[in-house]
Design a protein around this motif. Structure first.
Motif, mmCIF file in Angstrom:
data_model
loop_
_atom_site.group_PDB
_atom_site.id
_atom_site.type_symbol
_atom_site.label_atom_id
_atom_site.label_comp_id
_atom_site.label_asym_id
_atom_site.label_seq_id
_atom_site.Cartn_x
_atom_site.Cartn_y
_atom_site.Cartn_z
ATOM 1 N N PHE A 110 6.119 1.118 -0.863
ATOM 2 C CA PHE A 110 5.090 0.618 -0.466
ATOM 3 C C PHE A 110 5.458 -0.387 1.006
ATOM 4 O O PHE A 110 4.636 -0.902 1.596
ATOM 5 C CB PHE A 110 4.197 -0.394 -1.268
ATOM 6 C CG PHE A 110 3.110 0.125 -2.174
ATOM 7 C CD1 PHE A 110 1.991 0.544 -1.507
ATOM 8 C CD2 PHE A 110 3.683 0.678 -3.405
ATOM 9 C CE1 PHE A 110 1.242 1.091 -2.365
ATOM 10 C CE2 PHE A 110 2.744 1.064 -4.274
ATOM 11 C CZ PHE A 110 1.530 1.393 -3.687
ATOM 12 N N LYS A 111 6.832 -0.153 1.325
ATOM 13 C CA LYS A 111 7.116 -0.895 2.579
ATOM 14 C C LYS A 111 6.413 -0.031 3.872
ATOM 15 O O LYS A 111 6.254 -0.732 4.948
ATOM 16 C CB LYS A 111 8.595 -0.977 2.916
ATOM 17 C CG LYS A 111 9.372 -2.053 1.899
ATOM 18 C CD LYS A 111 10.776 -1.985 2.100
ATOM 19 C CE LYS A 111 11.347 -3.038 1.093
ATOM 20 N NZ LYS A 111 12.921 -3.124 1.173
ATOM 21 N N SER A 112 6.347 1.273 3.477
ATOM 22 C CA SER A 112 5.782 2.045 4.593
ATOM 23 C C SER A 112 4.503 2.595 4.430
ATOM 24 O O SER A 112 3.877 3.418 5.091
ATOM 25 C CB SER A 112 6.804 2.986 5.022
ATOM 26 O OG SER A 112 6.934 3.941 3.881
ATOM 27 N N ALA A 113 4.023 2.449 3.169
ATOM 28 C CA ALA A 113 2.687 2.942 2.601
ATOM 29 C C ALA A 113 1.903 1.888 1.639
ATOM 30 O O ALA A 113 2.564 1.059 1.106
ATOM 31 C CB ALA A 113 2.891 4.351 1.804
ATOM 32 N N ASN A 114 0.536 1.955 1.743
ATOM 33 C CA ASN A 114 0.102 0.958 1.055
ATOM 34 C C ASN A 114 -1.087 1.764 0.001
ATOM 35 O O ASN A 114 -2.068 0.873 -0.318
ATOM 36 C CB ASN A 114 -0.624 -0.080 1.764
ATOM 37 C CG ASN A 114 -1.503 0.596 2.767
ATOM 38 O OD1 ASN A 114 -2.064 1.712 2.798
ATOM 39 N ND2 ASN A 114 -1.659 -0.366 3.922
ATOM 40 N N ALA A 115 -1.004 3.047 0.034
ATOM 41 C CA ALA A 115 -2.408 3.569 -0.925
ATOM 42 C C ALA A 115 -1.621 4.581 -1.730
ATOM 43 O O ALA A 115 -0.554 5.265 -1.410
ATOM 44 C CB ALA A 115 -3.319 4.342 0.043
ATOM 45 N N ILE A 116 -2.153 4.848 -3.028
ATOM 46 C CA ILE A 116 -1.590 5.615 -4.070
ATOM 47 C C ILE A 116 -2.920 6.877 -4.333
ATOM 48 O O ILE A 116 -3.881 6.435 -4.440
ATOM 49 C CB ILE A 116 -1.128 5.005 -5.198
ATOM 50 C CG1 ILE A 116 -0.342 3.832 -4.673
ATOM 51 C CG2 ILE A 116 -0.548 5.891 -6.212
ATOM 52 C CD1 ILE A 116 0.125 2.890 -6.077
ATOM 53 N N HIS A 117 -2.314 8.058 -4.532
ATOM 54 C CA HIS A 117 -3.129 9.022 -5.166
ATOM 55 C C HIS A 117 -2.378 9.900 -5.622
ATOM 56 O O HIS A 117 -1.210 10.467 -5.543
ATOM 57 C CB HIS A 117 -3.648 9.992 -3.725
ATOM 58 C CG HIS A 117 -4.810 10.793 -4.313
ATOM 59 N ND1 HIS A 117 -5.955 10.502 -4.667
ATOM 60 C CD2 HIS A 117 -4.599 12.332 -4.147
ATOM 61 C CE1 HIS A 117 -6.491 11.663 -4.827
ATOM 62 N NE2 HIS A 117 -5.586 12.854 -4.755
ATOM 63 N N SER A 118 -2.987 10.421 -7.016
ATOM 64 C CA SER A 118 -2.271 11.400 -7.818
ATOM 65 C C SER A 118 -3.021 12.807 -7.759
ATOM 66 O O SER A 118 -4.333 12.931 -7.580
ATOM 67 C CB SER A 118 -2.688 11.071 -9.478
ATOM 68 O OG SER A 118 -2.213 11.916 -10.082
#
Length: 862
Positions: free
Chosen positions: A58-66
């Motif tokens: 999450f240091k370089s991304a802030n969204a999660i998808h499965s």
């Protein structure tokens, strides 16, 4: 033309995807690793199955998808099932995508004709050329679709765009392509309570599980997701111990968890409540609020006396005075029905000397004296008082009332004489000699219980029969006492006495003199006059009374008192009916008149009295019809008083007599003329009643033919059809003769008239003479014998025919035989149409009944 790649925007932005594949692929900065989770083959929905570390990623991304919709990854790396899963293989893999929302590049729109033409791409719709403007744009040459800024799902859930592909010269080889962009929800809204502070109330001592109230919160995130799945809880209670409330985690309903709520200990509780989304997981967003619960008072505490016993005093003969105030304590809410006390006297107030009331301001019991106390009777009174609340007691204590004892000391007071009892009696025989002395009224000094020094005075003596001794109170008869006097009731004579002590204080009493009966009255007959209706009765009942007591009264003996030179025993006889009545009967058929019969009545002790009874022997049916008084010696009339029936009979007799005389006069005048022969059709005429409400202006004069005609012509009128009525100016007349054989002589006289009316049913007929002019009446009547000989056979024939129906058989519904009820008259009918053997005969006057005898004698004298 088709949209290449994924058409959704996690977190509301287009971004570059990092694809990680293995059993579970995860990103850790610029490295990827595999995470293996061991799970059972069957998983329930929303089941937590493990956690992966996404902190570095999450240091370089802030969204999660499965990539697998059966699994959901939270920001903390927790893995949950979204629905129930049944795994069929030993291993299942899915990909976790991490996206950076700051990267604008996301999707590409491509046309299949781009291989043959130069294609320019463009888009239209909300977010482009409509609000919100310039949110999306597309590169004209590449078809790449970009999002220029973050989007709030709670404001815009989706966008419907239209993509176009055109050549440089404006040709459109492709149809417009609809694009639906759905904004995926993020848990960016805190749940919020509907109220800042909730206030509820619950009764003390209520049962476990009693509902107190319900709290509610709202969440703007997407419904039916974990972002809006809320859980409620109580995180703090003041006072903290004991814990008495619980909250349902899903509904927010607060209930009691203990039955030990006591308002007298804690009258209010403050709760700090929390609501958290993500189904209450620790990483969910949460909000707190305050809840105040007031404890409602119930009457679970009895009023308690501050002291168990009280002592007070009061002077004798004092009334309407406050002698004591008692206080109580009550732990219930002040100035409510649970706190206010009602006092009552349980024992010691049998005479009603005391009463106790509640002071509404202080809640004290105020004890008062309402009936004077007597020191000479009782020097001390012990009372037991109790107290309850206005509201019913709802506690668990066995005793529902607290009691206390009050001792009242009666103080002596120097008071006047006491007339006790207020009514005192003595017995004196009636007719006692004047000067008879008897013990009288006694008053007492309440302190010494002595009558010494008390003076007596008579205040009221209705008949002035007695005197009272001033020093002793004894009575002496001043006149002869009579028990049967009108002012005596129930044989007692009351004298009012005033008693005075040496200090001038007084009291008043009643001396009742009971008059003992003496047999000094003989029985008498109250009804001095009796009437015997001779035609219907032969005796009368005699009732005697005795004013003495029953011991000197009946049974009575009745006897006739012999009078010199009288025939009492020959004319009268007495027969005893019962102890107080006898029957007086006449003998030897006495004449009508008034008789004096002396009757002696003797009581059981031989005291007797002779009563002169006036007996009227009368020709009557009831006593009310006879008020005739006749001298018994001569039988001559001393006075005549007629009853209503006698007057009516006389009036009827006079009317009938005038009818007879009128018939005789008319018959005599008709006999002097030449007899007229009746036409044969005269029997066909009918007799019609003429009902005249008021006299008219026409004048009618009767002639020999019994005809009537409307007056107004100057010549003789010819009679019309038999029985027809002729009306003239409201006057209805009757034509008696058919044909033109008879004529009517009109008479004129100032608008007057006379009409001949026929007799009906043996009644009378009258002739109204003409008024105001000369009336010529000739041959007014046929002789009675001529009328009788002509009408009798024809009338009989008509009656016989009238009694038959169409088949010449007797019909009962025509003329019925007249049956006379009652006793026939010796004089017969005196109607004008009655059958007379001799037209001028008056022999029937010698056979009139007694009611008409006086009338007949008067007429004969004249």
């Amino acid at each position: 033309m088709a949209a290449a790649g994924h058409a959704g925007f996690p977190g509301g932005a287009l971004c570059r995807q990092l694809l990680l594949t293995l059993a579970i692929l995860t990103a850790a900065c610029d490295a990827c690793k595999t995470v293996t989770l061991h799970v059972p083959s069957k998983l329930d929905a929303e089941k937590f199955i493990g956690r992966v570390n996404l902190k570095e990623c999450f240091k370089s991304a802030n969204a999660i998808h499965s990539s697998d919709p059966d699994f959901q990854i939270l920001e903390d790396g927790s893995v949950y099932t979204t629905n129930a899963i049944l795994l069929s293989s030993e291993k299942r893999t899915f990909t976790i995508s991490l996206a950076n929302t700051e990267n604008q590049e996301e999707k590409t729109i491509q046309s299949d004709t781009a291989q043959n033409y130069t294609i320019y791409y463009s888009i239209r719709g909300p977010g482009v050329d409509r609000e919100p403007l310039n949110l999306f744009y597309v590169e004209r040459d590449t078809g790449n679709l970009f999002c220029t800024r973050p989007v709030d799902r709670e404001q815009y859930e989706s966008f419907e765009l239209v993509a176009f592909a055109t050549t440089p010269d404006g040709y459109t080889p492709e149809l417009p392509l609809p694009l639906v962009i759905r904004i995926e929800d993020e848990n960016d809204n805190y749940p919020i309570f509907t109220e800042t502070t909730y206030i509820f109330a619950v009764s003390e001592n209520c049962r476990i599980g009693t509902t107190v109230g319900q709290v509610c919160a709202t969440d703007k995130d997407e419904p039916d997701t974990l972002h809006t799945r809320l859980k409620y809880s109580i995180i703090e209670q003041l006072p903290a111990s004991p814990v008495v409330f619980s909250m349902h985690p899903t509904t927010g309903v607060i209930t009691t968890s203990s039955s030990q709520l006591d308002r007298e200990v804690f009258d209010k509780y403050q709760l700090k409540i929390k609501v958290q989304d993500m189904d209450g997981q620790y990483f969910g967003l949460q909000t707190t609020s305050a809840c105040v619960i007031n404890i409602v008072d119930v009457n679970d505490n009895l009023p308690t006396f501050t002291r168990s016993s009280y002592v007070t005093s009061v002077e004798e003969n004092r009334i309407d005075v406050e002698i004591l105030r008692v206080t109580v304590e009550d732990k219930d809410l002040i100035n409510t029905a649970n706190w206010r006390a009602n006092f009552t006297i349980l024992k010691g107030n049998e005479n009603g000397n005391f009463k106790i009331v509640t002071d509404p301001k202080t809640n004290e019991g105020v004890l008062c004296v309402v009936k004077p106390l007597n020191y000479e009777e009782k020097q001390q009174v012990t009372l037991q008082i109790g107290a309850v609340n206005e509201a019913p007691y709802s506690g668990s204590s066995r005793s529902a009332m607290n009691t206390a004892t009050v001792t009242v000391n009666v103080q002596n007071q120097d008071e006047g004489p006491e007339c006790s009892p207020a009514v005192q009696t003595v017995r004196i025989k009636e007719n006692a000699p004047v000067g008879t002395q008897s013990s009288g009224y006694k008053a007492y000094d309440p302190d010494t219980r002595s009558s010494s020094g008390i003076r007596y005075k008579k205040l009221n003596d209705p008949q002035g029969w007695v005197t009272i001794n001033e020093n002793s109170g004894s009575v002496t008869t001043f006149r002869s006492l009579d028990r049967e006097a009108e002012t005596i009731r129930n044989g007692m004579y009351n004298v009012t006495v005033l008693a005075t002590d040496k200090d001038g204080r007084t009291c008043t009493g009643i001396l009742g003199i009971i008059l003992e009966d003496v047999n000094d009255n003989g029985p008498s007959i109250p009804k001095r006059q009796v009437i015997i209706c001779k035609p219907v009765m032969s005796s009368a009942e005699i009732v005697a009374v005795d004013p003495d007591e029953p011991i000197h009264g009946p049974p009575f003996d009745f006897s006739l008192e012999q009078v010199p030179n009288s025939d009492i025993y020959r004319m009268w006889r007495l027969t005893k009916i019962n102890d107080t009545a006898a029957r007086l009967s006449y003998q030897n058929d006495p004449q009508f008149g008034q008789y004096t019969v002396p009757i002696r009545v003797t009581d059981r002790l031989g005291q007797s009295l002779v009563t002169q009874v006036n007996v009227v022997v009368c020709d009557c049916v009831t006593e009310n019809d006879c008020n005739l008084r006749i001298s018994p010696q001569t039988g001559n009339n001393r006075g005549i008083v007629l009853g209503k029936w006698a007057i009516l009979a006389i009036l009827l007799g006079i009317a009938l007599l005038f009818c007879i005389l009128f018939t005789l006069v008319c018959g005599a005048s008709g006999a002097a003329k030449k007899p007229k022969v009746f036409p044969d059709d005269l029997a066909q005429q009918n007799l019609i009643v003429s009902n005249t409400e008021a006299p008219g202006d026409d004048r009618v004069c009767s002639t020999n033919g019994f005809s009537a005609h409307t007056v107004g012509s100057s010549a003789q009128g010819i009679c019309g059809t038999m029985g027809s009525g002729v009306k003239g100016r409201g006057q209805e007349t009757i034509e008696m003769v058919k044909g033109g054989h008879q004529t009517l002589e009109s008479c004129r006289g100032a608008g007057q008239h006379h009409t001949l009316e026929s007799c009906k049913g043996g009644g009378q007929h009258t002739l109204d003479s003409c008024r105001g002019g000369q009336v010529e009446v000739e041959n007014c009547k046929y002789a009675h014998s001529e009328w009788y000989s002509f009408t009798q056979p024809r009338l009989g024939e008509r009656v016989r025919l009238c009694d038959q129906d169409t088949n010449h058989t007797h019909a009962q519904d025509y003329v019925l035989t007249y049956n006379y009820e009652g006793r026939g008259s010796t004089a017969g009918s005196v109607g004008c149409c009655s059958e007379r053997q001799e037209e001028d005969g008056l022999d029937f006057l010698d056979h009139l009944e007694p009611k008409f005898r006086t009338l007949a004698e008067t007429c004969m004298k004249r």
